[in-house]
Each structure stands twice: as C-alpha cells, then as structure tokens.
Design an enzyme around this catalytic site. Structure first.
Site, PDB file in Angstrom:
ATOM      1  CG  ASP A  15      -1.888  -1.183   1.200  1.00 35.54           C
ATOM      2  OD1 ASP A  15      -2.249  -1.638   0.101  1.00 35.54           O
ATOM      3  OD2 ASP A  15      -2.242  -1.659   2.294  1.00 35.54           O
ATOM      4  CE  LYS A  18       2.362  -2.444  -4.336  1.00 36.90           C
ATOM      5  NZ  LYS A  18       2.106  -2.043  -2.954  1.00 36.90           N
ATOM      6  CB  ALA A  41      -2.675  -6.300  -5.290  1.00 39.43           C
ATOM      7  N   GLY A  42      -4.521  -4.201  -3.787  1.00 41.94           N
ATOM      8  CA  GLY A  42      -5.527  -3.170  -4.018  1.00 41.94           C
ATOM      9  C   GLY A  42      -4.767  -1.934  -4.439  1.00 41.94           C
ATOM     10  CG  HIS A  43      -2.091  -1.959  -7.062  1.00 42.69           C
ATOM     11  ND1 HIS A  43      -1.185  -2.478  -7.947  1.00 42.69           N
ATOM     12  CD2 HIS A  43      -1.774  -2.492  -5.851  1.00 42.69           C
ATOM     13  CE1 HIS A  43      -0.364  -3.293  -7.294  1.00 42.69           C
ATOM     14  NE2 HIS A  43      -0.711  -3.320  -6.030  1.00 42.69           N
ATOM     15  CD  GLN A 224       0.898  -8.809  -2.663  1.00 43.06           C
ATOM     16  OE1 GLN A 224       1.581  -9.428  -3.443  1.00 43.06           O
ATOM     17  NE2 GLN A 224      -0.369  -8.541  -2.897  1.00 43.06           N
ATOM     18  CB  THR A 299      -7.268  -0.816  -1.366  1.00 39.56           C
ATOM     19  OG1 THR A 299      -6.305   0.170  -0.987  1.00 39.56           O
ATOM     20  CG2 THR A 299      -7.936  -0.376  -2.638  1.00 39.56           C
ATOM     21  N   GLY A 302     -10.747  -3.026   3.872  1.00 46.91           N
ATOM     22  CA  GLY A 302     -11.303  -1.921   4.655  1.00 46.91           C
ATOM     23  C   GLY A 302     -10.741  -1.820   6.067  1.00 46.91           C
ATOM     24  NE  ARG A 303      -7.222  -6.615   6.926  1.00 46.63           N
ATOM     25  CZ  ARG A 303      -6.319  -7.574   6.773  1.00 46.63           C
ATOM     26  NH1 ARG A 303      -6.000  -8.344   7.806  1.00 46.63           N
ATOM     27  NH2 ARG A 303      -5.714  -7.765   5.623  1.00 46.63           N
TER      28      ARG A 303
HETATM   29  P1  GDP Z   1      -0.739   0.353  -3.554  1.00 47.07           P
HETATM   30  O1  GDP Z   1      -1.330  -0.916  -3.060  1.00 47.07           O
HETATM   31  O2  GDP Z   1       0.730   0.421  -3.342  1.00 47.07           O
HETATM   32  O3  GDP Z   1      -1.128   0.670  -4.965  1.00 47.07           O
HETATM   33  O4  GDP Z   1      -1.358   1.511  -2.645  1.00 47.07           O
HETATM   34  P2  GDP Z   1      -2.906   1.680  -2.237  1.00 47.07           P
HETATM   35  O5  GDP Z   1      -3.649   2.184  -3.423  1.00 47.07           O
HETATM   36  O6  GDP Z   1      -3.420   0.465  -1.561  1.00 47.07           O
HETATM   37  O7  GDP Z   1      -2.786   2.771  -1.108  1.00 47.07           O
HETATM   38  C1  GDP Z   1      -2.231   4.022  -1.341  1.00 47.07           C
HETATM   39  C2  GDP Z   1      -3.282   5.090  -0.997  1.00 47.07           C
HETATM   40  O8  GDP Z   1      -2.673   6.345  -0.968  1.00 47.07           O
HETATM   41  C3  GDP Z   1      -4.395   5.195  -2.021  1.00 47.07           C
HETATM   42  O9  GDP Z   1      -5.571   5.581  -1.379  1.00 47.07           O
HETATM   43  C4  GDP Z   1      -3.889   6.301  -2.947  1.00 47.07           C
HETATM   44  O10 GDP Z   1      -4.938   6.978  -3.624  1.00 47.07           O
HETATM   45  C5  GDP Z   1      -3.231   7.210  -1.962  1.00 47.07           C
HETATM   46  N1  GDP Z   1      -2.089   7.990  -2.441  1.00 47.07           N
HETATM   47  C6  GDP Z   1      -1.114   7.634  -3.308  1.00 47.07           C
HETATM   48  N2  GDP Z   1      -0.174   8.610  -3.384  1.00 47.07           N
HETATM   49  C7  GDP Z   1      -0.580   9.585  -2.554  1.00 47.07           C
HETATM   50  C8  GDP Z   1      -0.019  10.841  -2.150  1.00 47.07           C
HETATM   51  O11 GDP Z   1       1.053  11.258  -2.569  1.00 47.07           O
HETATM   52  N3  GDP Z   1      -0.727  11.569  -1.234  1.00 47.07           N
HETATM   53  C9  GDP Z   1      -1.909  11.151  -0.717  1.00 47.07           C
HETATM   54  N4  GDP Z   1      -2.513  11.929   0.173  1.00 47.07           N
HETATM   55  N5  GDP Z   1      -2.450   9.973  -1.053  1.00 47.07           N
HETATM   56  C10 GDP Z   1      -1.792   9.200  -1.953  1.00 47.07           C
HETATM   57  P1  IMO Z   2      -0.871  -4.117  -2.293  1.00 45.61           P
HETATM   58  O1  IMO Z   2      -0.430  -4.628  -3.643  1.00 45.61           O
HETATM   59  C1  IMO Z   2      -0.887  -4.588   2.007  1.00 45.61           C
HETATM   60  C2  IMO Z   2      -0.820  -8.673   3.577  1.00 45.61           C
HETATM   61  C3  IMO Z   2      -2.050  -9.141   4.325  1.00 45.61           C
HETATM   62  C4  IMO Z   2      -1.413 -10.106   5.295  1.00 45.61           C
HETATM   63  C5  IMO Z   2      -0.303 -10.753   4.475  1.00 45.61           C
HETATM   64  C6  IMO Z   2      -0.680 -12.081   3.847  1.00 45.61           C
HETATM   65  O2  IMO Z   2      -2.160  -3.408  -2.325  1.00 45.61           O
HETATM   66  O3  IMO Z   2       0.225  -3.363  -1.642  1.00 45.61           O
HETATM   67  P2  IMO Z   2      -2.234 -12.766   1.799  1.00 45.61           P
HETATM   68  O4  IMO Z   2      -3.690 -12.544   1.558  1.00 45.61           O
HETATM   69  O5  IMO Z   2      -1.358 -12.185   0.746  1.00 45.61           O
HETATM   70  O6  IMO Z   2      -1.895 -14.198   2.086  1.00 45.61           O
HETATM   71  O7  IMO Z   2      -1.919 -11.971   3.167  1.00 45.61           O
HETATM   72  O8  IMO Z   2       0.001  -9.835   3.447  1.00 45.61           O
HETATM   73  N1  IMO Z   2      -1.079  -8.150   2.215  1.00 45.61           N
HETATM   74  C7  IMO Z   2      -1.049  -6.860   1.894  1.00 45.61           C
HETATM   75  N2  IMO Z   2      -0.886  -5.764   2.660  1.00 45.61           N
HETATM   76  N3  IMO Z   2      -1.024  -4.452   0.682  1.00 45.61           N
HETATM   77  C8  IMO Z   2      -1.168  -5.542  -0.112  1.00 45.61           C
HETATM   78  O9  IMO Z   2      -1.164  -5.460  -1.456  1.00 45.61           O
HETATM   79  C9  IMO Z   2      -1.229  -6.817   0.499  1.00 45.61           C
HETATM   80  N4  IMO Z   2      -1.385  -8.070   0.029  1.00 45.61           N
HETATM   81  C10 IMO Z   2      -1.281  -8.883   1.092  1.00 45.61           C
HETATM   82  O10 IMO Z   2      -2.691  -8.087   4.969  1.00 45.61           O
HETATM   83  O11 IMO Z   2      -0.799  -9.409   6.348  1.00 45.61           O
HETATM   84 MG    MG Z   3      -2.885  -1.559  -1.825  1.00 50.02          MG
END
Ligand code: GDP
Ligand code: IMO
Ligand code: MG
Length: 428
Positions: A15, A18, A41-43, A224, A299, A302-303
């Site tokens: 998170d 990426k 993943a949740g991007h 991840q 993402t 929701g945790r």
């Molecule tokens: P990922 O899994 O690495 O793609 O990251 P996530 O999307 O799960 O979580 C990153 C969160 O930060 C998302 O809600 C993005 O919209 C938000 N985000 C990314 N870059 C920025 C930033 O520079 N500033 C802020 N405030 N939010 C950001």
């Molecule tokens: P993105 O790509 C954050 C964490 C889970 C758990 C551990 C194992 O959005 O960054 P799994 O379901 O993979 O067996 O869970 O890894 N986890 C993540 N934490 N971002 C993720 O993906 C994750 N994918 C898995 O919360 O601790």
């Molecule tokens: Mg994510």
C-alpha cells in the site's frame, strides 16, 4: 543501462502507492505487467476526478494503446478478474488490451475456503491474510496439484487436473469439518470462465520477449512490498510470493538481463495491514492524525492500517534485496502539520545497536527503534510541482532518506491524483 524496462516495487509492507506510480509512469509506457500476487492487491488510481481500485488487473488498463499482461507468476481468480473487468466496463473502460498467461495459477474456491480455515487454526497467531486464497493457491502450485489458466481451455485435461486436485482438497476440507466441493459444479463453472477469458489467454512470455526486443517501454507493476516477501520479508507474517525485482524474470518469463532499473515505492512514513512485527509502530493521537490524513484503511479489506514512523533499517534491507535504483516518496503531503518527525536509523536488540533486519521473528519483535528527530513543516504541499519550492524542512527529510538508504529520491508524490507528482529526474 536499459531505460526501457522499470520495476515498480513496493519496499515496505504494501500500500505504498504502487498503483498511483504505475499509472503515472504508464503515461509513457507501452506495456504494463503484473508478475506476482493476485487479488490480495488493491491498487488505487486517481485521475480526471475518477478513482479506481484495481486488484488483479494491471494499472495500464485505462490506456487503449497499452499492452497489459497478467503474467505466469500471478495467482488469478478468474471469477474475480471477470468481475473487475465488468466493473471497469460499467465505468466506460472497454477499450483495452489484456493478455493473461496460460501458465498463471488459478485460485479455486477451495483455496479461499482453506485460507480462512488455516488462519482459524493459528489461534492468536493469525497472519491476517486478505482471505483471497493466495497462500493455498501458491501452495498447490508448489505441490504440483495446481490448475493453470491454460488448463481451463482444454476440457479433458482440466477434468483430469480438477479431479486430482479435488481428491486432496476435499480431504482437507473434510478435516476442517467443511462441506466438500462438487466436481461437476466446479468443472462447469470454471470451464465457463475459461471460455469468457479465452480471447485474453496466451503464452505471455513469447509476447513479452517480442515486445522487449522491439524496444517497447515495459513497466513491471509489483504487488505487496518487499517486507511481505516470502523469502526476504518478516516471515511468517508475509504473503506467499516475492514482490522483489528478483521475481520479475521468473514471474514474467523473461531474462534477468532485461531488468536494470527498480523504482522503490515508499511511503513517507510506514503502514502495515495484518499482523506481524512492526518496530516503528505508533498509536494514539499522532497515529490517528496520520491515519485520517492518509486515509489509511485497506483498499481490499477496509481494515484500518497500522501506522508508524519511517523505518530506514527496513528500507535499507528492502533496497538491498530488491536492487532499488531510485526512490519514489509517496503520501509526502500527509506529513504537513507535524511538529517533529522521527526517522528510525537503527535498532536496539538486547541492549546492542544493530543496523540490519534480523531474520528471526523473535529477535525482530525484541528490536527497539533508535530514532533521529527532524523538524516538521506546517505548510500544505499538495499544489507544489517544483521540488525547490518544497519547505526547507521537507527537503531536509528527503535528503536524510537519501543518506540513510544510499538511494536517490527521483519522485515525490504530494497527493493521490496523477498530476500531484514532483518529478526530479527522468527514470523511464
Ligand atoms: P498500492 O497498493 O501500493 O497501490 O497503494 P494503495 O492504493 O493500496 O494505497 C495508497 C493510498 O494512498 C491510495 O488511497 C492512494 O490513492 C493514496 N495515495 C497515493 N499517493 C498519494 C499521495 O502522494 N498523497 C496522498 N494523500 N495519497 C496518496
Ligand atoms: P498491495 O499490492 C498490504 C498482507 C495481508 C497479510 C499478508 C498475507 O495493495 O500493496 P495474503 O492474503 O497475501 O496471504 O496476506 O500480506 N497483504 C497486503 N498488505 N497491501 C497488499 O497489497 C497486500 N497483500 C497482502 O494483509 O498481512
Ligand atoms: Mg494496496
């Protein structure tokens, strides 16, 4: 130096942003490849006032000219992937190129069932998985009883593979007191998904090698983060694949020599969702301040995410094992308004100062962070696009990260939108 391929690699516990950086860099890319993980993943991607959350679909899906690849190292839930594509279609995203590896592992319903069942056995030591069946699907791949995407296109062979897998999986389900799964139902349902996805499924290694040889610009979108790597992360509190750059060649079916550059995606602080050691974790008002400003809620699940200071010991570890060549500091805007900032520069383990991440969990759990304090800044920085215009304290924070990691910060992100990005250096 080959500037035509770039790995977007999370270097904390996931998170890090990426999705945002892949989408930002995809504006200049020809190809975007997911090479490991699945819909754990949740991007998040934000542009033109729209926000999207992708789970297994690559973040290049919004540009019709981009070739999107879900490569062999992934574990794919076909039902969920079809669901994602349908949701995108509802929002007008219909014109895209998507190729799914025939060698990618399929996540089956028994994997999801068993993900929860194995967790329940762990009592207080649960990993806190996303319950998407990721671990059990990779386990079956290694145990050689997995089903692959290409199998879904061959009715006879798929029947054989499913029968063999179910013979084992139903024993496991029975052991947990769970309902056994019916061959006919699963067979029909998954053949149907194969048919739906048939036009996308191919040998993506052949495709990717051809594109690379043609000189196309290829982004590898990690999921991840390195600290969740099965080999280099905080084992056993990790995911079941490797998010490092080292896993790109294997997971995409290309030669290691094609990978030169790795952009380490790093939050300006640290978060972690799920259980496991987190030396710089903080609680209370400051953690809540960061959590609310950064919207730090998962993402996928929701945790609320656990929050902490930047951990440069972990960052150095991640940069080393993943060969990070540049850094992108994300969510930098979140830090505005904090009087003081702390950076972890070392750990204290049993009274001794160390500068590495111990492999053994019990040792890592005993590590106490050694902090350095830096002054914060009050200004909001979300509108800044020129690095030199950042507050002096903000620049000092970035400089300190560079010193502590030995890696140059090429990008600073000051908001979730594609445009809220400060680019200091051409990297792709
Ligand atoms: P990922 O899994 O690495 O793609 O990251 P996530 O999307 O799960 O979580 C990153 C969160 O930060 C998302 O809600 C993005 O919209 C938000 N985000 C990314 N870059 C920025 C930033 O520079 N500033 C802020 N405030 N939010 C950001
Ligand atoms: P993105 O790509 C954050 C964490 C889970 C758990 C551990 C194992 O959005 O960054 P799994 O379901 O993979 O067996 O869970 O890894 N986890 C993540 N934490 N971002 C993720 O993906 C994750 N994918 C898995 O919360 O601790
Ligand atoms: Mg994510």
């Amino acid at each position: 130096m080959n500037n035509k391929t770039l790995v977007v690699c999370g270097i904390q516990w996931g998170d890090e942003g990426k999705g945002k950086m892949t989408d930002y860099l995809a504006q200049q890319a020809d190809v975007v490849v997911r090479f490991q993980g699945g819909n754990n993943a949740g991007h998040t991607i934000t542009f033109d006032g729209n926000k999207y959350a992708l789970q297994s679909i690559p973040s290049g899906i919004f540009s019709p000219h981009i070739v999107n690849v879900m490569a062999n190292g992934m574990v794919i839930n076909p039902k969920a992937a079809i669901g994602e594509l349908e949701k995108l279609e509802e929002r007008g995203i219909r014109d895209y190129q998507l190729f799914i590896s025939d060698r990618a592992a399929v996540i089956m319903p028994y994997h999801i069932e068993l993900d929860g069942a194995y967790e329940s056995l762990k009592g207080g030591k649960q990993i806190g998985t996303t319950k998407k069946g990721i671990g059990p699907a990779y386990t079956d791949k290694a145990a050689r009883i997995g089903i692959r995407m290409g199998d879904l296109l061959d009715p006879e062979y798929f029947a054989e593979r499913l029968r063999d897998a179910l013979a084992q999986k139903n024993m496991e389900l029975k052991m947990f007191g769970k309902q056994e799964m019916n061959f006919d139902e699963l067979y029909k349902e998954y053949l149907g998904y194969g048919e739906k996805l048939r036009k996308h499924i191919c040998d993506t290694s052949i495709l990717l090698n051809k594109l690379i040889q043609e000189g196309k610009k290829v982004l590898f979108e990690g999921a991840q983060g390195v600290m969740l790597c099965i080999d280099n992360g905080t084992y056993p509190f990790v995911t079941s694949s490797s998010p490092t750059a080292a896993s790109v060649p294997l997971g995409a079916g290309i030669a290691p020599r094609y990978i030169d550059n790795v952009l380490g995606i790093c939050k300006a602080y640290t978060t972690r969702v799920g259980a496991g050691p987190f030396p710089t974790e903080i609680e209370g008002d400051l953690a809540n301040y960061i959590r609310e400003r950064g919207h730090e809620y998962g993402t996928v699940t929701g945790r609320p995410r656990r929050v902490g200071y930047l951990d440069c010991v972990a960052l150095r570890h991640a940069c080393r094992v993943s060969g990070v060549t540049n850094l992108s500091i994300m969510l930098f805007d979140v830090l505005s308004g904090m009087e003081k900032l702390k950076i972890c520069v070392g750990y204290e383990l049993d009274g001794k100062r160390i500068d590495y991440v111990p492999s053994c969990l019990s040792a890592l759990e005993r590590c106490k962070p050694v902090y350095e304090e830096l002054p914060g800044w009050t200004e909001e920085i979300t509108e800044i696009r020129d690095y030199d215009r950042l507050p002096a304290q903000a620049k000092a924070y970035i400089r300190r990260i560079e010193e502590l990691t030995g890696v140059q910060v090429a990008v600073v992100s000051v908001g979730p939108d594609r445009t809220q990005t400060i680019n200091r250096k051409e990297i792709f």
